[in-house]
Scaffold this active site. Structure first.
Site, short mmCIF file in Angstrom:
data_model
loop_
_atom_site.label_atom_id
_atom_site.label_comp_id
_atom_site.label_asym_id
_atom_site.label_seq_id
_atom_site.Cartn_x
_atom_site.Cartn_y
_atom_site.Cartn_z
N VAL A 1 0.82 -1.21 0.00
CA VAL A 1 0.00 0.00 0.00
C VAL A 1 0.86 1.26 0.00
CG1 VAL A 1 -1.71 1.31 1.32
CG2 VAL A 1 -1.98 -1.16 1.05
N ARG B 1 11.67 -0.21 8.05
CA ARG B 1 12.48 -0.86 9.07
C ARG B 1 13.93 -1.02 8.60
NH1 ARG B 1 8.29 -5.24 11.33
NH2 ARG B 1 7.88 -5.25 9.13
N VAL C 1 -11.35 0.22 5.76
CA VAL C 1 -12.47 -0.70 5.51
C VAL C 1 -12.72 -0.90 4.02
CG1 VAL C 1 -14.93 -1.14 5.91
CG2 VAL C 1 -13.60 0.10 7.62
N LYS D 1 -12.78 -4.33 10.78
CA LYS D 1 -13.40 -3.37 9.86
C LYS D 1 -14.83 -3.06 10.30
CE LYS D 1 -10.58 -5.01 6.00
NZ LYS D 1 -10.47 -6.08 4.97
#
Lengths: 328, 328
Positions: free
Chosen positions: A14, A45, A131, A204
Site C-alpha cells: 500500500v 524498518r 475498511v 473493519k
C-alpha cells in the site's frame, strides 16, 4: 505555489501504491488542489532495501526524523499492527499533521481516540482505506449520516476469503489450495490467520460501528466465525442447490438501542444482493431511515484500490482547507 | 445562532419530502452544522392549495417574492422541465444563493452553464438528486475523480421501468398492467413517456457524462431504445432461460477520446451485477483506472430517498462554508 510535505510510514504494497499514485497524478493533483505535494520521508524498518528506485534518499528508520522535517504536514500510514502505528500517528497529530491511515487493527481500537485528538489539534484523520479497500464506504456513510439514521450495516469486508470461496466454487479447489493461491497472489498475508478467522472483517466492522453508531458492541459479545469452517464438500453441496457461501459481517442497533455484531459464513440464494459478489470484491449494504438500503461494491484489496482511496482522503482534506469563500 | 433562509421551488412529492425532512431533522441539523435552517418561501403554481397544513403563509406564486425575502441563501428546486426552472436558478445564483436541484431535464442541458455561473458567484450547486434518486452517485463520482480517471459508466437509471420489468417477470403482468400499477404507486408520471422511452435515463446519463468526462456525446448520436419494445412474452422467454431484462444506460470514453452513449434494454444472466437489481432500485457501475469497478445501488425513486440526498447536498454546502481552520 505552496508545497506540502508528506511522509509515508511503511513501504509495503500500500505504501508503494501511494508513492506511485502521487507521482503519476502529480500534475493533476496540483491543478485540482492548488498545492504541490512532495513525499519528503518514507519510514521503513530496513533503509538498505530501496524498494522503488530513486527513493533511497527519502528512507529513514527513525520516526523523529519524519517530524523533524520542516514543513511536514501529511502522514500516510500503512503499517499493520496497533503499535507503533498508534504512537506514530498520535505524534503526527500533536505535530499538527493530517493523517491518512489504512490500519484497521489500530483504528478499530483507537480510532475514536485519534479523531478526538485530531479535532483538538485542528487536523483531519482520513481512514477510508481501513475498511473494504477501494470501496468508499466511509465517505458514503459520513454523507448519509448528515441526514439519515443508520440501523444496520451488512457486508463482505474481506477480499481474501471471498476470493477463496469463489475459487472453491468455480474451480473445485480445496480450502488449502485456495489459500495457497491467495497467498501467491499477495491477497493473503504470510500468516493468514486474520483473514480466515474473521478477525480482519471484525476489525473493519468495528470501524463502521464507531462511525454509524458512535460506539461499538462489546468485543467479547461479537460472535466471530471464520471461513475455515467451510469445506470443499460444503461448497459443492451449496452450489448444487444454487446457493453460495459468503462471509458476512453485520452490525445493527437493536430496538432497545443496544449495538450487536456478528461475523460468520452465510448461505445466500440468487436473489440475495451478495450472491454475485465474487473474487476479491467487497460489498457493504447500509440500511437507513430515509433512503432505504444503499449498497456499495468494489475491489476490497490490492495496491492501487487501497492506495487510491488514501490519496482521495488527502485530496479531500486539502479541499476542505482550501475552504469556501462566500458570505452567509 | 445564524439563521439561513431557504426556499423550495415546486411543492410536489420531492418538494414536500424536503420540507418534511428539514422539519424532522431540525435539531440534528442545527447541532451538526451550527446553523438553523428556516424554510421561508415555497413557490407553487396554485397558492390556494395548502398541501401540508401550516404552510399557507409560506406559499407564493411569484419568484420575485422568493428573492425579495431578506436572508434568502439556499434554493431547493424540484420542478420538472427546463423552463422556468433554469431561469429561476440562474436568478438564485445571481442573488448569491446556493442551489440544490433534482431537475435532470434542465441539468442535462444547462448543468455546466449553471455550475460556471455558480463558481463566478461564489456559491454551490448541489445536483445529487438529478441522477438515481437516493443513490449518491454524484458524490461518489466526484470523490473518485479526485484521483482516478473514469473510462465507462453503466447502470439502471430509471426506477419506474425497472419496477415494471420486475413485475412483468415476477407477476406475469403485461406491460400495460405494470405501467398502470407504477402510476398508481406514484413512480411513473401521468405522462409516462419520459420513463418508458428511455429519455429520463438518457438525461441522467448526460449529467453523469458531464461530470465524468467534462462533456457529453452529441445527443443525436446516442441510441435511445425504450422498454416499450419488450413484451410480456419476451420477459417470459428470458425468465425461462434464467435471464433478466434490464434497461441499461451506458456512456464511455473510447480509445480515440470520443464520448459515446447508449440507452437500451439488455438481457443479463445471473453472473451479471445488474441481475439482482429489482423493483425501483437503481445501480451505477463506474470503471476507473486505479480502483477498478465501483458499483453503487439503492432506491432510484421516491419522496424520501430523493429529498434526503437534496438535504445532504445542503448539509455538505454548509459544511464547506463552515470551513476548516488550520494553517498550512
Amino acid at each position: 505555489m505552496a508545497v506540502i510535505k508528506a511522509a509515508i510510514l511503511g513501504f509495503g504494497t500500500v505504501g508503494q501504491g501511494i508513492y506511485h499514485i502521487l507521482n503519476e497524478k502529480r500534475e493533476a493533483l496540483r491543478e485540482k488542489l492548488g498545492v504541490e505535494l512532495e513525499v519528503a520521508k518514507i519510514l521503513v524498518r530496513d533503509t538498505s532495501n530501496e524498494r522503488i528506485p530513486g527513493t533511497q534518499h527519502l528512507l529513514t528508520d527513525n520516526i523523529d526524523e519524519v517530524f523533524a522535517e520542516k514543513g511536514m504536514q501529511v502522514v500516510f500510514e500503512a503499517i499493520v499492527n496497533e503499535e507503533p502505528a498508534f504512537s506514530y500517528l498520535k505524534q503526527a497529530i500533536e505535530n499538527k499533521c493530517h493523517v491518512v491511515t489504512a490500519n484497521k487493527v489500530m483504528f478499530a481500537k483507537r480510532g475514536l481516540e485519534l479523531q478526538t485528538l485530531a479535532k483538538q489539534n485542528g487536523v483531519f484523520v482520513g481512514y477510508e482505506a481501513t475498511v473494504a479497500g477501494g470501496v468508499p464506504v466511509i465517505k458514503t456513510l459520513k454523507n448519509i449520516l448528515l441526514v439519515n439514521d443508520v440501523s444496520c450495516i451488512q457486508g463482505i469486508l474481506n477480499g481474501t476469503t471471498n476470493y477463496m470461496l469463489t475459487k472453491m466454487r468455480k474451480e473445485g479447489w480445496s480450502f488449502e489450495e485456495a489459500l495457497l493461491e491467495a497467498q501467491r497472489l499477495g491477497y493473503a498475508e504470510a500468516d493468514p490467520y486474520n483473514d480466515i478467522s474473521g478477525q480482519d472483517a471484525f476489525k473493519k466492522l468495528m470501524v463502521l460501528s464507531d462511525l454509524a453508531f458512535g460506539e461499538q458492541p462489546a468485543w467479547a459479545e461479537v460472535e466471530v466465525i471464520g471461513v475455515d469452517t467451510i469445506s470443499a464438500e460444503d461448497v459443492k453441496v451449496a452450489t448444487e442447490q444454487g446457493m453460495r457461501y459468503r462471509h458476512v459481517a453485520e452490525v445493527e442497533r437493536q430496538a432497545d438501542g443496544k449495538i450487536v455484531g456478528k461475523v460468520a459464513p452465510m448461505l445466500v440464494d440468487r436473489e440475495h444482493p451478495l450472491f454475485p459478489i465474487d473474487d476479491v470484491f467487497n460489498a457493504v449494504a447500509i440500511d437507513t431511515n430515509y433512503i432505504g438500503t444503499l449498497t456499495v461494491t468494489g475491489p476490497g484489496a490490492g495496491m492501487y484500490p487501497t492506495a487510491s482511496v488514501m490519496v482521495e482522503d488527502y485530496a479531500e482534506i486539502i479541499g476542505k482547507r482550501a475552504g469556501f469563500v462566500v458570505t452567509i
